[in-house]
Design a protein around this motif. Structure first.
Motif, PDB file in Angstrom:
ATOM      1  N   GLU A 174      32.725  39.708  42.479  1.00 29.58           N
ATOM      2  CA  GLU A 174      33.953  40.424  42.128  1.00 29.58           C
ATOM      3  C   GLU A 174      34.093  41.600  43.077  1.00 29.58           C
ATOM      4  N   TYR A 175      35.327  41.877  43.506  1.00 31.36           N
ATOM      5  CA  TYR A 175      35.564  42.974  44.440  1.00 31.36           C
ATOM      6  C   TYR A 175      37.030  43.359  44.422  1.00 31.36           C
ATOM      7  N   ILE A 176      37.328  44.463  45.087  1.00 32.39           N
ATOM      8  CA  ILE A 176      38.708  44.937  45.196  1.00 32.39           C
ATOM      9  C   ILE A 176      39.119  44.880  46.654  1.00 32.39           C
ATOM     10  N   THR A 177      40.201  44.142  46.927  1.00 38.36           N
ATOM     11  CA  THR A 177      40.755  44.100  48.275  1.00 38.36           C
ATOM     12  C   THR A 177      41.782  45.223  48.395  1.00 38.36           C
ATOM     13  N   HIS A 178      42.023  45.663  49.613  1.00 34.14           N
ATOM     14  CA  HIS A 178      42.980  46.755  49.841  1.00 34.14           C
ATOM     15  C   HIS A 178      44.052  46.306  50.810  1.00 34.14           C
ATOM     16  N   PHE A 179      45.290  46.729  50.526  1.00 34.86           N
ATOM     17  CA  PHE A 179      46.446  46.314  51.308  1.00 34.86           C
ATOM     18  C   PHE A 179      46.944  47.410  52.223  1.00 34.86           C
ATOM     19  N   GLY A 180      46.264  48.543  52.273  1.00 31.53           N
ATOM     20  CA  GLY A 180      46.712  49.644  53.109  1.00 31.53           C
ATOM     21  C   GLY A 180      45.533  50.311  53.767  1.00 31.53           C
ATOM     22  N   THR A 181      45.768  51.455  54.314  1.00 35.48           N
ATOM     23  CA  THR A 181      44.691  52.208  54.935  1.00 35.48           C
ATOM     24  C   THR A 181      43.847  52.850  53.854  1.00 35.48           C
ATOM     25  N   SER A 182      42.764  53.468  54.249  1.00 37.27           N
ATOM     26  CA  SER A 182      41.908  54.107  53.254  1.00 37.27           C
ATOM     27  C   SER A 182      42.623  55.267  52.566  1.00 37.27           C
ATOM     28  N   ALA A 183      43.672  55.801  53.198  1.00 39.59           N
ATOM     29  CA  ALA A 183      44.432  56.884  52.578  1.00 39.59           C
ATOM     30  C   ALA A 183      45.344  56.353  51.486  1.00 39.59           C
ATOM     31  N   ILE A 184      45.754  55.097  51.605  1.00 38.81           N
ATOM     32  CA  ILE A 184      46.626  54.483  50.603  1.00 38.81           C
ATOM     33  C   ILE A 184      45.846  53.337  49.977  1.00 38.81           C
ATOM     34  N   ASN A 185      45.097  53.629  48.953  1.00 43.81           N
ATOM     35  CA  ASN A 185      44.220  52.624  48.350  1.00 43.81           C
ATOM     36  C   ASN A 185      44.965  51.787  47.324  1.00 43.81           C
ATOM     37  N   VAL A 186      45.763  50.851  47.798  1.00 48.25           N
ATOM     38  CA  VAL A 186      46.436  49.905  46.928  1.00 48.25           C
ATOM     39  C   VAL A 186      45.582  48.651  46.929  1.00 48.25           C
ATOM     40  N   GLY A 187      45.006  48.314  45.789  1.00 52.24           N
ATOM     41  CA  GLY A 187      44.059  47.209  45.771  1.00 52.24           C
ATOM     42  C   GLY A 187      44.381  46.155  44.749  1.00 52.24           C
ATOM     43  N   ASP A 188      43.639  45.059  44.832  1.00 50.70           N
ATOM     44  CA  ASP A 188      43.797  43.939  43.931  1.00 50.70           C
ATOM     45  C   ASP A 188      42.408  43.398  43.600  1.00 50.70           C
ATOM     46  N   ASN A 189      42.147  43.159  42.323  1.00 47.72           N
ATOM     47  CA  ASN A 189      40.859  42.606  41.909  1.00 47.72           C
ATOM     48  C   ASN A 189      40.768  41.142  42.307  1.00 47.72           C
ATOM     49  N   GLN A 190      39.630  40.747  42.868  1.00 43.66           N
ATOM     50  CA  GLN A 190      39.372  39.370  43.275  1.00 43.66           C
ATOM     51  C   GLN A 190      38.081  38.904  42.611  1.00 43.66           C
ATOM     52  N   GLU A 191      37.993  37.618  42.375  1.00 41.82           N
ATOM     53  CA  GLU A 191      36.757  37.027  41.858  1.00 41.82           C
ATOM     54  C   GLU A 191      36.559  35.680  42.527  1.00 41.82           C
ATOM     55  N   ASP A 192      35.404  35.499  43.156  1.00 40.41           N
ATOM     56  CA  ASP A 192      35.044  34.238  43.790  1.00 40.41           C
ATOM     57  C   ASP A 192      33.809  33.695  43.086  1.00 40.41           C
ATOM     58  N   ASN A 193      33.796  32.393  42.825  1.00 37.27           N
ATOM     59  CA  ASN A 193      32.674  31.746  42.151  1.00 37.27           C
ATOM     60  C   ASN A 193      32.116  30.632  43.024  1.00 37.27           C
ATOM     61  N   TYR A 194      30.803  30.575  43.098  1.00 28.84           N
ATOM     62  CA  TYR A 194      30.109  29.585  43.902  1.00 28.84           C
ATOM     63  C   TYR A 194      29.030  28.927  43.059  1.00 28.84           C
ATOM     64  N   THR A 195      28.731  27.673  43.362  1.00 22.53           N
ATOM     65  CA  THR A 195      27.633  26.953  42.728  1.00 22.53           C
ATOM     66  C   THR A 195      26.556  26.720  43.776  1.00 22.53           C
ATOM     67  N   LEU A 196      25.312  26.897  43.397  1.00 24.09           N
ATOM     68  CA  LEU A 196      24.221  26.672  44.342  1.00 24.09           C
ATOM     69  C   LEU A 196      23.128  25.846  43.684  1.00 24.09           C
ATOM     70  N   GLY A 197      22.410  25.111  44.514  1.00 19.08           N
ATOM     71  CA  GLY A 197      21.332  24.274  44.023  1.00 19.08           C
ATOM     72  C   GLY A 197      19.988  24.934  44.258  1.00 19.08           C
ATOM     73  N   LEU A 198      19.143  24.896  43.245  1.00 13.08           N
ATOM     74  CA  LEU A 198      17.789  25.460  43.331  1.00 13.08           C
ATOM     75  C   LEU A 198      16.799  24.328  43.065  1.00 13.08           C
ATOM     76  N   ILE A 199      15.871  24.120  43.999  1.00 17.50           N
ATOM     77  CA  ILE A 199      14.923  23.019  43.883  1.00 17.50           C
ATOM     78  C   ILE A 199      13.580  23.541  43.367  1.00 17.50           C
ATOM     79  N   ILE A 200      13.091  22.918  42.307  1.00 12.44           N
ATOM     80  CA  ILE A 200      11.746  23.193  41.792  1.00 12.44           C
ATOM     81  C   ILE A 200      10.875  22.006  42.191  1.00 12.44           C
ATOM     82  N   LYS A 201       9.759  22.322  42.877  1.00 13.67           N
ATOM     83  CA  LYS A 201       8.840  21.294  43.361  1.00 13.67           C
ATOM     84  C   LYS A 201       7.411  21.752  43.098  1.00 13.67           C
ATOM     85  N   SER A 202       6.606  20.893  42.557  1.00 14.60           N
ATOM     86  CA  SER A 202       5.184  21.242  42.362  1.00 14.60           C
ATOM     87  C   SER A 202       4.457  21.123  43.680  1.00 14.60           C
ATOM     88  N   GLU A 203       3.426  21.944  43.829  1.00 14.68           N
ATOM     89  CA  GLU A 203       2.612  21.847  45.057  1.00 14.68           C
ATOM     90  C   GLU A 203       1.716  20.633  45.011  1.00 14.68           C
TER      91      GLU A 203
END
Length: 154
Positions: free
Chosen positions: A125-154
């Protein structure tokens, strides 16, 4: 009658100019939208071993034209994998355009975990900005990702 026509013509131009300005603003929003990218996910060691800790590194980059701030990265794990002396959420205060950052999570597979591929998720989650740092007009964003985790015995 002529003055009414002239007034209508000028007012119509004003409305078209207003719509054009809104279109430009939306275009800037699209340039900054989905600015945070996951460049790479690396786990050390490459596979989880039941009962052994590992480090999961997530490399992020701001691929947008403008800065983003108030970035919150949350890792969701399956029930057989837990956080090891760590928390599930990391906050980054700001990323300028083109800037990257590594976020690390310490995780551990349960000693009784079975070998296999498990699904985790990453929410950014983050806030994007549409102007310079002096004009902080922002919009909330949310990106979702799926990842694989492998469990392996030695």
């Amino acid at each position: 009658m002529e003055s009414l026509f002239l007034f209508s013509f000028v007012f119509g131009l004003f409305l078209i100019g207003g719509v054009f300005a809104l279109y430009i603003e939306d275009e800037n929003g699209l340039n900054a939208g989905n600015a945070i990218r996951v460049k790479e996910v690396v786990m050390t060691p490459e596979n989880l071993v039941p009962g052994e800790p590992a480090i999961l590194d997530v490399f992020l980059e701001n691929g947008g034209d403008l800065f983003v701030d108030n970035i919150r990265v949350k890792l969701g794990l399956p029930s057989v994998i837990n956080f090891y002396r760590d928390v599930d959420k990391v906050k980054i205060s700001r990323l300028d355009s083109g800037e990257g950052k590594k976020v690390s999570f310490s995780i551990i597979a349960s000693p009784s975990a079975s070998e296999g591929l498990y699904e985790g998720n990453l929410k950014i989650e983050y806030i994007t900005h549409f102007g310079t740092s002096a004009i902080n007009v922002g919009d909330n964003q949310e990106d979702n990702y799926t990842l694989g985790l492998i469990i392996k015995s030695e």
